[in-house]
Scaffold this motif. Structure first.
Motif, PDB file in Angstrom:
ATOM      1  N   TYR A 127      27.987 -22.262  59.925  1.00 53.36           N
ATOM      2  CA  TYR A 127      27.320 -23.575  59.657  1.00 53.36           C
ATOM      3  C   TYR A 127      27.081 -24.435  60.441  1.00 53.36           C
ATOM      4  CZ  TYR A 127      27.451 -21.132  55.134  1.00 53.36           C
ATOM      5  OH  TYR A 127      27.393 -19.827  53.952  1.00 53.36           O
ATOM      6  N   LEU A 128      28.261 -25.034  61.001  1.00 48.50           N
ATOM      7  CA  LEU A 128      28.495 -26.122  61.812  1.00 48.50           C
ATOM      8  C   LEU A 128      27.612 -25.837  63.161  1.00 48.50           C
ATOM      9  CD1 LEU A 128      32.352 -26.998  61.428  1.00 48.50           C
ATOM     10  CD2 LEU A 128      30.009 -28.228  60.363  1.00 48.50           C
ATOM     11  N   TYR A 129      27.530 -24.632  63.723  1.00 44.13           N
ATOM     12  CA  TYR A 129      26.987 -24.527  64.858  1.00 44.13           C
ATOM     13  C   TYR A 129      25.477 -24.476  64.567  1.00 44.13           C
ATOM     14  CZ  TYR A 129      24.949 -21.862  68.923  1.00 44.13           C
ATOM     15  OH  TYR A 129      24.274 -21.147  69.890  1.00 44.13           O
ATOM     16  N   PHE A 130      24.815 -24.027  63.546  1.00 44.77           N
ATOM     17  CA  PHE A 130      23.624 -24.026  63.188  1.00 44.77           C
ATOM     18  C   PHE A 130      23.290 -25.384  62.843  1.00 44.77           C
ATOM     19  CE2 PHE A 130      19.856 -23.604  60.018  1.00 44.77           C
ATOM     20  CZ  PHE A 130      19.028 -22.940  60.899  1.00 44.77           C
ATOM     21  N   LEU A 131      24.053 -26.450  62.448  1.00 36.69           N
ATOM     22  CA  LEU A 131      23.497 -27.748  62.185  1.00 36.69           C
ATOM     23  C   LEU A 131      23.355 -28.423  63.684  1.00 36.69           C
ATOM     24  CD1 LEU A 131      25.937 -28.792  58.917  1.00 36.69           C
ATOM     25  CD2 LEU A 131      23.404 -28.654  59.127  1.00 36.69           C
ATOM     26  N   LYS A 132      24.371 -28.111  64.591  1.00 37.01           N
ATOM     27  CA  LYS A 132      24.117 -28.709  65.897  1.00 37.01           C
ATOM     28  C   LYS A 132      22.899 -28.461  66.602  1.00 37.01           C
ATOM     29  CE  LYS A 132      26.602 -28.198  70.263  1.00 37.01           C
ATOM     30  NZ  LYS A 132      27.607 -27.221  70.990  1.00 37.01           N
ATOM     31  N   LYS A 133      22.642 -26.990  66.385  1.00 39.64           N
ATOM     32  CA  LYS A 133      21.246 -26.688  66.904  1.00 39.64           C
ATOM     33  C   LYS A 133      20.210 -27.263  66.218  1.00 39.64           C
ATOM     34  CE  LYS A 133      23.144 -24.325  69.873  1.00 39.64           C
ATOM     35  NZ  LYS A 133      22.889 -24.906  71.446  1.00 39.64           N
ATOM     36  N   ILE A 134      20.331 -27.609  64.842  1.00 41.88           N
ATOM     37  CA  ILE A 134      19.183 -28.360  64.176  1.00 41.88           C
ATOM     38  C   ILE A 134      18.913 -29.735  64.981  1.00 41.88           C
ATOM     39  CG2 ILE A 134      18.470 -29.398  62.116  1.00 41.88           C
ATOM     40  CD1 ILE A 134      19.671 -27.183  60.436  1.00 41.88           C
ATOM     41  N   LYS A 135      20.019 -30.218  65.097  1.00 47.72           N
ATOM     42  CA  LYS A 135      20.196 -31.637  65.789  1.00 47.72           C
ATOM     43  C   LYS A 135      19.571 -31.446  67.231  1.00 47.72           C
ATOM     44  CE  LYS A 135      23.138 -35.376  66.794  1.00 47.72           C
ATOM     45  NZ  LYS A 135      24.638 -36.036  66.828  1.00 47.72           N
ATOM     46  N   GLU A 136      19.879 -30.506  68.061  1.00 47.48           N
ATOM     47  CA  GLU A 136      19.479 -30.248  69.290  1.00 47.48           C
ATOM     48  C   GLU A 136      17.966 -30.075  69.328  1.00 47.48           C
ATOM     49  OE1 GLU A 136      20.629 -27.552  73.034  1.00 47.48           O
ATOM     50  OE2 GLU A 136      21.933 -27.428  71.386  1.00 47.48           O
ATOM     51  N   TYR A 137      17.435 -29.074  68.449  1.00 50.53           N
ATOM     52  CA  TYR A 137      16.128 -28.452  68.730  1.00 50.53           C
ATOM     53  C   TYR A 137      14.983 -29.416  67.711  1.00 50.53           C
ATOM     54  CZ  TYR A 137      18.294 -25.176  71.624  1.00 50.53           C
ATOM     55  OH  TYR A 137      19.089 -24.496  72.607  1.00 50.53           O
ATOM     56  N   LEU A 138      15.503 -29.303  66.544  1.00 54.04           N
ATOM     57  CA  LEU A 138      14.452 -29.978  65.507  1.00 54.04           C
ATOM     58  C   LEU A 138      14.270 -31.301  65.437  1.00 54.04           C
ATOM     59  CD1 LEU A 138      12.410 -28.427  63.634  1.00 54.04           C
ATOM     60  CD2 LEU A 138      14.175 -28.319  61.705  1.00 54.04           C
ATOM     61  N   VAL A 139      15.494 -32.037  65.383  1.00 52.69           N
ATOM     62  CA  VAL A 139      15.524 -33.455  65.062  1.00 52.69           C
ATOM     63  C   VAL A 139      14.461 -34.068  66.185  1.00 52.69           C
ATOM     64  CG1 VAL A 139      16.842 -35.487  65.097  1.00 52.69           C
ATOM     65  CG2 VAL A 139      17.544 -33.373  63.946  1.00 52.69           C
ATOM     66  N   PRO A 140      14.446 -33.661  67.409  1.00 56.01           N
ATOM     67  CA  PRO A 140      13.467 -34.564  68.421  1.00 56.01           C
ATOM     68  C   PRO A 140      12.180 -34.309  67.986  1.00 56.01           C
ATOM     69  CG  PRO A 140      15.174 -33.298  69.673  1.00 56.01           C
ATOM     70  CD  PRO A 140      15.335 -32.995  68.090  1.00 56.01           C
ATOM     71  N   VAL A 141      11.810 -33.442  67.177  1.00 56.87           N
ATOM     72  CA  VAL A 141      10.290 -33.446  66.884  1.00 56.87           C
ATOM     73  C   VAL A 141       9.950 -33.391  65.502  1.00 56.87           C
ATOM     74  CG1 VAL A 141       9.972 -31.673  68.821  1.00 56.87           C
ATOM     75  CG2 VAL A 141      10.478 -30.502  66.695  1.00 56.87           C
ATOM     76  N   ALA A 142      10.965 -33.421  64.635  1.00 54.87           N
ATOM     77  CA  ALA A 142      10.657 -33.702  63.154  1.00 54.87           C
ATOM     78  C   ALA A 142      11.729 -34.631  62.527  1.00 54.87           C
ATOM     79  CB  ALA A 142      10.490 -32.416  62.310  1.00 54.87           C
ATOM     80  N   ASP A 143      11.417 -35.151  61.555  1.00 53.08           N
ATOM     81  CA  ASP A 143      12.464 -35.953  60.839  1.00 53.08           C
ATOM     82  C   ASP A 143      13.109 -34.949  59.330  1.00 53.08           C
ATOM     83  OD1 ASP A 143      12.080 -38.554  61.740  1.00 53.08           O
ATOM     84  OD2 ASP A 143      10.207 -38.804  60.868  1.00 53.08           O
ATOM     85  N   VAL A 144      14.285 -34.625  59.771  1.00 55.18           N
ATOM     86  CA  VAL A 144      14.821 -33.669  58.673  1.00 55.18           C
ATOM     87  C   VAL A 144      15.131 -34.342  57.549  1.00 55.18           C
ATOM     88  CG1 VAL A 144      16.583 -31.892  58.401  1.00 55.18           C
ATOM     89  CG2 VAL A 144      15.480 -32.000  60.354  1.00 55.18           C
ATOM     90  N   LEU A 145      14.649 -34.169  56.412  1.00 53.60           N
ATOM     91  CA  LEU A 145      14.951 -34.991  55.139  1.00 53.60           C
ATOM     92  C   LEU A 145      16.203 -34.392  54.423  1.00 53.60           C
ATOM     93  CD1 LEU A 145      11.115 -35.662  54.082  1.00 53.60           C
ATOM     94  CD2 LEU A 145      12.894 -37.190  55.541  1.00 53.60           C
ATOM     95  N   VAL A 146      16.020 -33.180  54.202  1.00 53.25           N
ATOM     96  CA  VAL A 146      16.995 -32.437  53.595  1.00 53.25           C
ATOM     97  C   VAL A 146      17.091 -31.145  54.212  1.00 53.25           C
ATOM     98  CG1 VAL A 146      15.429 -31.740  51.612  1.00 53.25           C
ATOM     99  CG2 VAL A 146      17.785 -31.931  51.059  1.00 53.25           C
ATOM    100  N   TYR A 147      18.193 -30.275  53.960  1.00 57.25           N
ATOM    101  CA  TYR A 147      18.564 -29.043  54.335  1.00 57.25           C
ATOM    102  C   TYR A 147      19.602 -28.462  53.356  1.00 57.25           C
ATOM    103  CZ  TYR A 147      23.006 -30.773  56.550  1.00 57.25           C
ATOM    104  OH  TYR A 147      23.883 -31.274  56.968  1.00 57.25           O
ATOM    105  N   CYS A 148      19.424 -26.906  53.194  1.00 54.24           N
ATOM    106  CA  CYS A 148      20.564 -26.338  52.450  1.00 54.24           C
ATOM    107  C   CYS A 148      20.690 -24.989  52.917  1.00 54.24           C
ATOM    108  CB  CYS A 148      19.773 -25.869  50.972  1.00 54.24           C
ATOM    109  SG  CYS A 148      20.936 -25.192  50.061  1.00 54.24           S
ATOM    110  N   LEU A 149      22.226 -24.946  53.441  1.00 55.12           N
ATOM    111  CA  LEU A 149      22.472 -23.549  54.045  1.00 55.12           C
ATOM    112  C   LEU A 149      23.184 -22.784  53.392  1.00 55.12           C
ATOM    113  CD1 LEU A 149      23.599 -25.272  57.442  1.00 55.12           C
ATOM    114  CD2 LEU A 149      21.299 -24.523  56.974  1.00 55.12           C
TER     115      LEU A 149
END
Length: 90
Positions: free
Chosen positions: A37-59
């Protein structure tokens, strides 16, 4: 004969909210330990956050959901950045 589900083509547009989700094959587990889960959140921050505002997530162990707002000024710019980010994330 194997059936395939049709792929929905959704045009990404600037400043629109999107529900992004994915599930393991045959509903199999994709997150096995807390480090996954922590690895996936790190990748969200690395790849998705630069191009989109992440409002909420559920893993969850077998799948995830992300709600975000695309950034960009043109539909083609947003489509390319979101698609590339999700390809790298997966």
């Amino acid at each position: 004969m194997e059936e395939t589900m049709p792929r929905r083509v959704i045009p990404f547009a600037p400043d629109v909210y999107y529900h992004i989700y994915n599930r393991g094959n045959n509903r199999e587990t994709i997150f096995f330990e807390s480090e996954n889960y922590l690895y996936f959140l790190k990748k969200i921050k690395e790849y998705l956050v630069p191009v989109a505002d992440v409002l909420v997530y559920c893993l969850m162990p077998t799948h995830y959901h992300i709600v975000g707002q695309a950034r960009g000024t043109q539909t083609s710019e947003v489509l390319g950045s979101i698609s590339t980010a999700m390809m790298r994330l997966s």
